[in-house]
Write an enzyme that holds these catalytic residues in place. Sequence first.
Site, PDB file in Angstrom:
ATOM      1  N   PHE A 379      -4.616  -1.021   2.866  1.00  5.69           N
ATOM      2  CA  PHE A 379      -5.421  -2.172   3.290  1.00  5.69           C
ATOM      3  C   PHE A 379      -6.924  -1.880   3.429  1.00  5.69           C
ATOM      4  CE2 PHE A 379      -1.289  -2.333   5.716  1.00  5.69           C
ATOM      5  CZ  PHE A 379      -0.605  -2.920   4.674  1.00  5.69           C
ATOM      6  N   CYS A 380      -7.449  -1.041   2.566  1.00  3.80           N
ATOM      7  CA  CYS A 380      -8.886  -0.705   2.612  1.00  3.80           C
ATOM      8  C   CYS A 380      -9.298  -0.232   3.999  1.00  3.80           C
ATOM      9  CB  CYS A 380      -9.742  -1.897   2.193  1.00  3.80           C
ATOM     10  SG  CYS A 380      -9.398  -2.443   0.531  1.00  3.80           S
ATOM     11  N   ALA A 381      -8.368   0.406   4.686  1.00  3.82           N
ATOM     12  CA  ALA A 381      -8.670   1.010   5.994  1.00  3.82           C
ATOM     13  C   ALA A 381      -7.881   2.316   6.041  1.00  3.82           C
ATOM     14  CB  ALA A 381      -8.269   0.071   7.122  1.00  3.82           C
ATOM     15  N   CYS A 399      -8.404   0.443  -4.095  1.00  2.00           N
ATOM     16  CA  CYS A 399      -8.088  -0.275  -2.880  1.00  2.00           C
ATOM     17  C   CYS A 399      -6.707  -0.913  -2.984  1.00  2.00           C
ATOM     18  CB  CYS A 399      -9.158  -1.353  -2.710  1.00  2.00           C
ATOM     19  SG  CYS A 399      -8.903  -2.453  -1.381  1.00  2.00           S
TER      20      CYS A 399
END
Length: 459
Positions: A379-381, A399
């Site tokens: 989740f791009c985290a 991503c």
Amino acid sequence: MSVSASVSAAASVQTICPPLPVLGRDVTVPLVTGGEVTYAALDYAASAPALQRVWDDVAAYAPYYGSVHRGAGYLSQLSTDLFENARRTVAEFLDCRPDDQLVFTRSTTDSLNLLAAALPADCQVFVFETEHHASLLPWTNAQVTYLNAPRTPRQAVETLERALADRDPYGPALVCVTGASNVTGELWPVRELAAAAHAHGARIVLDAAQLAPHHPVSVQDLDVDWIAFSGHKLYAPFGSGVLAGRADWLREAEPYLAGGGASRKVSRREDGGVDVEWHESAARHEAGSPNVIGAYSIASACKALTEAGFDTLVARERYLIEKVREGLAEVPEVRVLSLFGDDAPRVGVISFVVDGWNSSHFAAALSAEYGIGVRDGLFCAHPLVRTLLGSDAQAQGECGAPEAAPGEKSLNAIRVSFGAGTPDEHVERFVNAVRELVTDGARWNYRTEDGRCVPDTSA
Ligand SMILES: Cc1ncc(COP(=O)(O)O)c(C=O)c1O
């Protein structure tokens, strides 16, 4: 109030507050097992469907579309008015200070990169490692301190206070924090973090990409210096975002893009060069032809949410959150990811893993066998999800790229997210699907194709 009491209290709100009409609510999708179902869009945290109201407003304006800030014609004047009115509407929605500037951008990512490009010299930036990459990565021109993931909201404030206490107290500093996590949905203690930042002479920017679509946000009440969000997560998918807040750093910075619209006067010098006077207003950072439909659609969404009333929207969403959380809690193989624990206030964004399942495989089965769209990955985290998984998942490349082999132990997660347009049936179908998949297994075979898990239709 107990969870079930709060669910039934919220249920009475839900009966008088149907979901807001969104586009795509009647779209059907094929199931790999045969037949069709209406699509259950449960990936609002990535991009929410357009509100019908937004679509209607844009369609009504479309014949009158014209250039902004450029033409003498009637439609150009009308479009310019519409664009500038949209700026006022959104500033009102965010409860900005009278002297704040509101810049229309392309997205939250664009807004935060714009602010990063406008930092004063020698600015120190403080950012939690738990942030979305859009908040974590743009500060390449600053001296960045990455703060470790806190385990309580209180710890977040204490961690920030400690870091700020050690900083050069005379130089400029900026704290960047999310309002609601795109992984756990948990709300961050923004007001307290803003107070801590200001007590140490720092400024703060709020990444409201996941907060603004779900909660009323007041720049003045939270006392944040800037706020950023994206139209496509706020039911207005026409390619616009917003950065709003203090005018000084923006006014003093070089224009984000150089070009027409940002420049007030351009003249040739005697030595053959060119002199430019840049605008000091928001136009300074809006060079090129503005995305008037994008700006107008955000303003339309702001009006629609305000008119629907955040009290009822929040109550209804809370009801859906409890339905999902209670459903997942009944499946022992499911582990919901959380930083701040069960009681943390949250928006409709829930990530989880399922024992014995690869998350990509699970998400693919939800889609192919139940017509449910969720997201799997990091989740791009990446740093946050790795911390929550307690795994050493390696960088996943693009991503959201999955660990793809079906049946492997999960190194990534599944995220379900919903909002103002979500009917009960979607979350009920989701909870039943999770239960069935865990109990009975997938009914189809899956294989990896281009790094994604897909139904194997070759047999
Ligand atoms: C918390 C958060 N911040 C920033 C972003 C980036 O938003 P955008 O992709 O619209 O720039 C996202 C997108 O998922 C997000 O969830």
